[in-house]
Design an enzyme around this catalytic site. Structure first.
Site, short mmCIF file in Angstrom:
data_model
loop_
_atom_site.label_atom_id
_atom_site.label_comp_id
_atom_site.label_asym_id
_atom_site.label_seq_id
_atom_site.Cartn_x
_atom_site.Cartn_y
_atom_site.Cartn_z
NE ARG A 1 5.23 0.69 4.87
CZ ARG A 1 4.52 1.66 5.44
NH1 ARG A 1 5.12 2.62 6.08
NH2 ARG A 1 3.21 1.68 5.36
NE ARG B 1 -0.89 -0.57 4.89
CZ ARG B 1 -1.64 -0.68 5.97
NH1 ARG B 1 -2.91 -0.31 5.93
NH2 ARG B 1 -1.15 -1.16 7.09
CE1 TYR C 1 -4.57 -11.78 12.34
CE2 TYR C 1 -4.57 -13.80 13.63
CZ TYR C 1 -4.11 -13.07 12.55
OH TYR C 1 -3.21 -13.63 11.67
CD GLU D 1 5.27 4.75 -5.92
OE1 GLU D 1 4.14 5.28 -5.92
OE2 GLU D 1 6.04 4.78 -6.89
CB SER E 1 -10.72 -10.99 10.85
OG SER E 1 -9.39 -11.38 11.19
CE LYS E 2 -5.58 -13.32 9.10
NZ LYS E 2 -5.06 -13.03 7.77
N1 LIG Z 1 3.22 -13.84 11.58
C1 LIG Z 1 2.49 -14.88 11.95
O1 LIG Z 1 2.89 -15.66 12.86
C2 LIG Z 1 1.17 -15.18 11.29
C3 LIG Z 1 0.44 -16.30 11.72
C4 LIG Z 1 -0.76 -16.60 11.09
C5 LIG Z 1 -1.20 -15.80 10.05
N2 LIG Z 1 -0.49 -14.70 9.65
C6 LIG Z 1 -1.00 -13.90 8.54
O2 LIG Z 1 0.04 -13.76 7.58
C7 LIG Z 1 -0.13 -12.52 6.88
C8 LIG Z 1 1.16 -11.73 6.93
O3 LIG Z 1 1.45 -11.46 8.29
P1 LIG Z 1 2.87 -10.91 8.80
O4 LIG Z 1 3.15 -11.60 10.07
O5 LIG Z 1 3.84 -10.92 7.71
O6 LIG Z 1 2.44 -9.41 9.17
P2 LIG Z 1 3.22 -8.03 9.01
O7 LIG Z 1 4.68 -8.23 9.15
O8 LIG Z 1 2.52 -7.08 9.92
O9 LIG Z 1 2.91 -7.63 7.49
C9 LIG Z 1 1.60 -7.40 7.08
C10 LIG Z 1 1.62 -6.84 5.68
O10 LIG Z 1 0.26 -6.55 5.28
C11 LIG Z 1 0.25 -5.23 4.77
N3 LIG Z 1 -1.06 -4.61 4.81
C12 LIG Z 1 -1.86 -4.36 5.87
N4 LIG Z 1 -2.98 -3.75 5.47
C13 LIG Z 1 -2.89 -3.60 4.12
C14 LIG Z 1 -3.72 -3.03 3.14
N5 LIG Z 1 -4.89 -2.43 3.44
N6 LIG Z 1 -3.34 -3.10 1.84
C15 LIG Z 1 -2.16 -3.68 1.50
N7 LIG Z 1 -1.31 -4.20 2.40
C16 LIG Z 1 -1.68 -4.16 3.70
C17 LIG Z 1 1.28 -4.48 5.60
O11 LIG Z 1 1.63 -3.26 4.97
P3 LIG Z 1 2.28 -2.03 5.82
O12 LIG Z 1 3.75 -2.34 5.96
O13 LIG Z 1 1.98 -0.86 4.97
O14 LIG Z 1 1.58 -2.00 7.15
C18 LIG Z 1 2.40 -5.52 5.59
O15 LIG Z 1 3.08 -5.48 4.36
C19 LIG Z 1 -1.30 -11.80 7.55
O16 LIG Z 1 -2.49 -12.03 6.82
C20 LIG Z 1 -1.38 -12.48 8.92
O17 LIG Z 1 -2.65 -12.39 9.49
C21 LIG Z 1 0.70 -14.37 10.25
#
Ligand SMILES: NC(=O)c1ccc[n+]([C@@H]2O[C@H](COP(=O)([O-])OP(=O)(O)OC[C@H]3O[C@@H](n4cnc5c(N)ncnc54)[C@H](OP(=O)(O)O)[C@@H]3O)[C@@H](O)[C@H]2O)c1
Length: 276
Positions: free
Chosen positions: A38, A34, A191, A36, A194-195
């Protein structure tokens, strides 16, 4: 040459998924973000590793951004072979934000915007395309609705559930939070709800696609507990390890089913909380 799209890929699991798709699938891998600045920085850091993703802006919560992105896909790339809906948000456990804000804001991204981007890009998917919805173990039924007699659990398992029916349940959830009524939904569960609803939506779309051989295969998964900003870097997996199951779902072989949940590279029974 395949075209892959990963949402929310400027960091975390999404960044790992882009890196893995560049290495294993090749073709054009579109790193979307979202923000640019980053996103471009993320592309540059993968270029420094000798990989070649391209950047496009995409905020899944913005109708304007979604429609511009769809136009870009049509005019510049022609279509999509792999779509990985990874973008997601989570409030920290310590957050003192009002429960209604947490519920509405979390579901706006993880559920409503993810449904919107999926449905907007579905018509642009090429034959035999693959879609992976990045969900979570927190979205499994036993987590969100452990009581087997919970009426919402029963509704979510109903094979006749439609998207309209699911959105009706979502509205009831928001109403319950407004009324401070946690007889059916767990308190402070934005959370996981939502999932859970995203997994339910994957099952609904998957049923629609089941009888569509040669068409898109859509499934969801949990990436595991990953060391990212979302987990305050407490996760035990690296982002490359967290990318493994999403990439498997993005590259399932012809004939794989739709509407299923994967965990640790294996099919996982959402209802009974066990590997299949
Ligand atoms: N980490 C875990 O242990 C874990 C476990 C289960 C599931 N998940 C799922 O895995 C996915 C990635 O998680 P993560 O741990 O990598 O989280 P993260 O490090 O917080 O990264 C989340 C990413 O989503 C982006 N994002 C949020 N809202 C957005 C929007 N409206 N449009 C476009 N991009 C958006 C963020 O962008 P910004 O940088 O701009 O905020 C970031 O790039 C998520 O769906 C999370 O729920 C993660």
């Amino acid at each position: 040459m395949p075209v892959s799209v990963v949402t929310g890929a400027n960091k975390g699991v999404g960044f790992g998924i882009v890196r893995s798709l560049c290495k294993t699938v090749g073709g054009t891998v579109i790193l979307t973000s979202r923000n640019e600045e980053r996103g471009v920085a993320a592309v540059q850091s993968l270029q420094a590793e000798g990989l070649n993703p391209v950047f496009e802006q995409l905020d899944i919560c913005s109708d304007d951004s979604i429609s511009k992105f769809c136009e870009t896909i049509k005019s510049k790339y022609g279509g999509i072979d792999i779509l990985c809906n990874n973008a997601g948000i989570a409030y920290k456990n310590a957050s003192t934000a009002p429960l209604l804000e947490k519920a509405e804001v979390t579901c706006a991204t993880n559920l409503l915007a993810t449904i919107k981007i999926t449905k907007s890009l579905l018509p642009l998917m090429n034959q035999s395309g693959r879609i992976c919805q990045v969900a979570s173990m927190a979205g499994t039924l036993n987590w969100s609705f452990p009581d087997l007699n919970n009426p919402v659990r029963k509704l979510l398992l109903d094979p006749a559930l439609t998207e309209e029916g699911l959105l009706d349940i979502y509205n009831k959830y928001i109403e319950a939070v407004k009324q401070d009524d946690y007889s059916v939904f767990k308190r402070d569960s934005a959370y996981s709800i939502s999932k859970c609803f995203l997994i339910a939506h994957t099952r609904i779309l998957g049923r629609e696609m089941k009888d569509n051989p040669g068409k898109v295969i859509l499934n969801c998964c949990c990436p595991g507990y990953v060391d990212t900003d979302m987990t305050s870097h407490k996760g035990n997996l690296t982002i490359d390890q967290g990318a493994v199951t999403p990439v498997l779902v993005c590259t399932l072989p012809e004939g794989a089913g739709s509407g299923q949940f994967y965990r640790e590279e294996k099919l996982y029974d959402w209802e009974h909380a066990k590997f299949m």
